[in-house]
Design an enzyme around this catalytic site. Structure first.
Site, short mmCIF file in Angstrom:
data_model
loop_
_atom_site.label_atom_id
_atom_site.label_comp_id
_atom_site.label_asym_id
_atom_site.label_seq_id
_atom_site.Cartn_x
_atom_site.Cartn_y
_atom_site.Cartn_z
N GLY B 318 0.84 -1.21 0.00
CA GLY B 318 0.00 0.00 0.00
C GLY B 318 0.87 1.25 0.00
O GLY B 318 0.57 2.23 -0.68
N TRP B 321 2.35 1.65 -3.40
CA TRP B 321 1.34 2.11 -4.36
C TRP B 321 1.33 3.63 -4.42
O TRP B 321 1.12 4.22 -5.49
CB TRP B 321 -0.05 1.59 -3.93
CG TRP B 321 -1.17 2.13 -4.77
CD1 TRP B 321 -1.63 1.65 -5.96
CD2 TRP B 321 -1.98 3.29 -4.49
NE1 TRP B 321 -2.65 2.42 -6.44
CE2 TRP B 321 -2.89 3.44 -5.55
CE3 TRP B 321 -2.02 4.21 -3.45
CZ2 TRP B 321 -3.84 4.45 -5.60
CZ3 TRP B 321 -2.96 5.24 -3.50
CH2 TRP B 321 -3.86 5.35 -4.56
N HIS B 322 1.57 4.29 -3.27
CA HIS B 322 1.51 5.75 -3.25
C HIS B 322 2.64 6.40 -4.05
O HIS B 322 2.47 7.50 -4.57
CB HIS B 322 1.56 6.26 -1.81
CG HIS B 322 0.25 6.14 -1.11
ND1 HIS B 322 -0.14 4.98 -0.49
CD2 HIS B 322 -0.78 7.01 -0.94
CE1 HIS B 322 -1.35 5.15 0.03
NE2 HIS B 322 -1.76 6.36 -0.23
N GLY B 323 3.78 5.74 -4.10
CA GLY B 323 4.86 6.36 -4.85
C GLY B 323 6.09 5.47 -4.87
O GLY B 323 6.27 4.62 -3.99
N PHE B 477 0.09 10.23 -7.19
CA PHE B 477 0.11 8.81 -6.80
C PHE B 477 -0.56 7.92 -7.83
O PHE B 477 -1.05 8.33 -8.80
CB PHE B 477 -0.55 8.62 -5.44
CG PHE B 477 0.10 9.45 -4.36
CD1 PHE B 477 1.45 9.75 -4.41
CD2 PHE B 477 -0.63 9.97 -3.32
CE1 PHE B 477 2.05 10.53 -3.45
CE2 PHE B 477 -0.06 10.75 -2.35
CZ PHE B 477 1.28 11.03 -2.41
#
Lengths: 376, 477
Positions: B318, B321-323, B477
């Site tokens: 997770g 996933w943001h960066g 993102f």
């Protein structure tokens, strides 16, 4: 008319009225003096120079422009006038790039000044976003196009300032407003343009500029957690390209203007930090400034002043608040040096001061206890 | 195109709304097509070079989904089709989002000189996850056959395309198929306008208003103890108002078109534990990670050790996933660790006597908020060493500045804290009920006499606070 539609009309009409009222107020008070010199209300100025300069260029009389970064931000226009003659307008902007400086200079050049004094740091020529993608500089307001004017008028923050400036003009409210206007909440706290971004008379210079601060700054920028900042954006090819396309092109386009360009007197620690923590960056700085020096002395309307190797100043760390920013006393010296032409680069040996600097940096010895003392 | 731009507010939105209801008179399909084309145009304004990628992704996933739903494939074939579909999606996401990160790390480990400079298509993380969920559900037999225009609209639908909420096909496509959606409903348009106005105000006045304080801690100058806390808290509030403002705007816009989007925030800083926090923050992502990652990994079905391992793994991914940066990995790992501690405490910790419950709630809320703030430092910082440096300053009260500026900033932060800790959220104010497709009701803002005037003020000041350059944080993102 059913209730939702009536309510929608109230919402749209009400919000439109709020927006129009704010625009009318901004037009009337005109905090930046974009439309007219301040008459109805007392003129007030903001230390946010990227925004304020758009108004200053229109509202002030000047024949000399003073440009630079934070290293040229505390100069007082009256001092510049006294030492160098003429009537100056300081447009320096903290942390500004060459793109920003040249954009603002181009706007100022439309008022036909005869002289530009330009404090030049090597790092301003790093690649930066296009001027219209710059979130801090209202480019359209300088251009005075419809979008820029609309953004100025339909601006809530500006309306807040307008209310404040208007309130300040009411005699019985003035003392209260002055007391609350401290620059933290309201951005137009300055009554005299000569006072924009200068240090106040009660400013404790000794506390702000001293050896301990310079040492602490050195320790900070060479710390492994932060030393990457030293090299950030340094690319020789890009810097030369930006220098040519932005600076040289502008200078050549204004041959009637006298350009006094100077490399400021950073503390020796700035270069020593690069020597020890980022030698590849130091090489770029040397190579790039050598290129700039050679190029500028070839332009007939330019005087280049290189103060980087003035060791009486640069080795005396008490002159600095960090590794680059010098005290107001050095500001005065800089003006005098420019007036005297004392460190003006020789057109035949423009890189001689740079060679002196290289030798100084190479020879500079750091006391082993230096960092420990800095961190105390 | 930004929701908080004049071009969107005064040109795009009125034109698309008018066209939607006009085409709606000709039938649902015409309205859906119009909205889909408008959504692609919305994306193309700033991301023209990636429009083909978006359309290719839709075509690819629709085709794979069609194969899975058609019943022509046997079980092995379905599995292969699913694997192909997910691999294709992840490959595209991996290339555009993680190639640079991969190259940097390979270079660091092996001393190579790989170069991978790939621009990130805005929204790719969102539309990839949305479609992976569609494929997985198609494989599980949980998807009805959808028409291509409805599917394409589900992916491109402009209120959510750039930064979520992450939509679920079962929630959205049946709504697009309803004929009533394309008929103008004054009540929904009014409610949508009000929710949009609240979101706009959150973004332009609150989030953008506090942004300058963030640089106090996250600039090149090392902050003092108080400055580090000011910057970290400012970012905590900025991120919340930025992203929840965006989500409110998306919900409000969608409501004007008669479509209910899922809520994404439920006063997350009022959470009394980290488990509670993740039920309130970016709720559609939490649900996605739970349904399509945590549960398939085994969830809590194989004992506590595996449960904690699955939690950690889910939060690590997770975070990633943001960066594509180690800071996001550390942020995810921290939250994974928090969740494990929270679950372990629930299991092993003592239960409080009833009299001490209010104290427990208060302590839980304070502890949760503090833990979240620390994690946001990693989320925001340029690098892990920078984040560690800021966190170390936050833990070192020996170095305090506390000048007039810092005191003003703290007062400013208190105002924001008051709003996030004590004020009702948008859905509570408006009575927005996504599950039952209702908005309004007794004791909501809509029923108050001052409602239109309050919304007019919020909208007016929201518009006045629009800045020239103000992207949403989650666009990255």
């Amino acid at each position: 008319m059913n209730t939702p539609v009536r309510q929608m009309l109230i919402i749209l009409g009400g919000s439109a009225m709020i927006v129009l009222a704010a625009a009318a107020l901004n037009f009337l008070v005109d905090p930046l003096q974009i439309f007219r010199p301040a008459r109805l209300f007392a003129a007030m100025y903001s230390p946010d120079s990227r925004m304020q300069n758009a108004g200053l260029i229109r509202s002030q009389d000047f024949d000399t422009v003073f440009m630079g970064t934070s290293l040229a931000i505390h100069f007082r226009q009256s001092d510049i006038d006294r030492v160098l003659g003429g009537r100056s307008l300081k447009l320096s902007m903290t942390g500004s790039s060459s793109r920003e400086q040249i954009f603002v200079l181009e706007a100022a050049l439309q008022r036909h000044p005869r002289r530009i004094i330009w404090e030049v740091d090597d790092w301003i020529f790093r690649d930066t976003p296009e001027i219209d993608a710059d979130p801090y500089l209202p480019a359209d307001l300088y251009r005075r196009n419809a979008q820029g004017i609309a953004r100025y008028l339909f601006n809530g923050a500006m309306a807040r300032e307008s209310v404040w400036i208007a309130a300040r003009s009411i005699p019985w409210l003035r003392p209260v407003v002055v007391r609350v206007t401290n620059g933290v909440v309201f951005s137009f706290p300055i009554a005299d343009p000569d006072d924009i971004n200068v240090l106040k008379p009660d400013f404790d210079v000794a506390a702000a500029y001293n050896e301990q601060k310079a040492r602490a700054s050195f320790a900070s920028i060479t710390d492994p957690a932060r030393r990457a900042y030293l090299a950030e954006g340094y690319d020789y090819e890009a810097m030369v390209r930006n220098f040519e396309q932005q600076a040289v092109r502008m200078i050549e386009a204004h041959p009637q203007v006298q350009w006094d360009i100077y490399f400021p007197p950073y503390s020796i620690l700035q270069f020593v930090a690069m020597r020890d923590a980022s030698p590849q960056t130091l090489k770029i700085v040397y190579d790039f400034t050598a290129y700039v020096a050679r190029r500028l002395v070839g332009l007939p309307n330019v005087n280049l002043h290189d103060f980087r190797a003035v060791s009486d100043v640069t080795h005396s760390l008490a002159n600095y608040s960090d590794v680059i920013h010098h005290s107001p006393a050095v500001d005065q010296m800089v003006l005098t040096w420019i007036a005297q032409g004392r460190f003006r680069a020789d057109r035949n040996t423009p890189t001689a001061p740079l060679e002196q600097l290289k030798a100084q940096v190479e020879a500079y010895h750091l006391d082993p206890a230096f960092i420990a003392a800095a961190n105390k | 195109m930004l929701f908080n731009s004049y071009a969107f507010l005064f040109l795009f939105l009125p034109a698309v709304l008018a066209g939607y209801f006009a085409w709606g008179r000709l039938g649902n399909r015409a309205a859906v097509l119009w909205l889909m084309l408008a959504s692609v145009a919305f994306y193309a304004v700033d991301q023209f070079r990636f429009v083909f990628l978006l359309l290719a992704s839709i075509a690819f996933n629709y085709l794979v989904g069609f194969l899975l739903i058609s019943g022509r494939l046997r079980r092995g074939g379905c599995l292969a089709a699913l694997a192909m579909g997910i691999s294709g999606d992840l490959l595209a996401l991996g290339y555009f989002k993680y190639a640079g990160f991969f190259a940097v790390n390979v270079n660091a480990v092996f001393g190579t000189h790989l170069v991978a400079s790939v621009a990130l298509p805005v929204g790719i993380s969102f539309y990839t996850f949305t479609q992976i969920a569609f494929l997985v559900d198609a494989y599980r037999g949980n998807v009805a056959r959808y028409g291509l225009p409805h599917y394409a609209l589900f992916v491109t639908y402009f209120p959510h395309l750039i930064a979520g909420p992450i939509l679920h096909h079962k929630d959205m496509i049946p709504q697009f198929e309803r004929n009533e959606a394309s008929r103008a409903d004054p009540h929904l348009i009014l409610s949508g306008l009000a929710i949009f106005a609240i979101g706009l105000f959150k973004k332009t006045a609150l989030a953008d208003g506090i942004q300058p304080l963030v640089t106090v801690a996250f600039g090149p100058v090392p902050p003092s103890f108080d400055q580090a806390w000011i910057g970290a808290l400012a970012y905590t509030f900025q991120l919340y108002f930025d992203f929840s403002g965006y989500s409110d705007m998306a919900i409000g816009l969608s409501l004007m078109f008669g479509i209910f989007l899922p809520i994404n925030f439920n006063s997350p800083y009022q959470a009394t534990s980290i488990v509670d926090f993740w039920r309130r923050w970016h709720m559609t992502l939490s649900r996605f990670l739970r349904d399509y990652l945590y549960i398939p990994l085994g969830g809590n079905r194989h004992g506590r050790v595996l449960r904690y391992t699955n939690l950690l793994l889910t939060m690590l991914l997770g975070g990633l996933w943001h960066g594509a940066a180690w800071t996001f990995v550390v942020w995810g790992a921290l939250h994974g660790l928090y969740l494990c501690i929270n679950h372990a405490w629930n299991y092993f910790g003592p239960s409080l006597p009833r009299r001490a419950a209010p104290f427990g709630q208060f302590a839980g809320r304070a502890l949760t908020f503090g833990a979240v703030v620390i994690a946001w430092v990693f989320f925001r910082a340029d690098s892990v060493p920078s984040a560690l440096s800021i966190v170390s300053q936050m833990a070192d009260p020996r170095h305090i500045v506390l000048g007039r500026g810092e005191i003003m900033n703290l007062a400013f932060l208190l105002l924001y804290a008051g709003i996030t800790w004590f004020a009702p959220n948008t859905q509570a104010l408006m009575g927005y009920d996504h599950d039952n497709r209702r908005v309004g009701g007794v004791a909501t803002l809509l029923e108050r006499g001052f409602f239109p005037y309050a919304v007019a003020a919020v909208l007016g000041f929201g518009v006045l606070s629009i800045q020239q350059h103000s992207e949403f944080i989650y666009f990255r993102f």
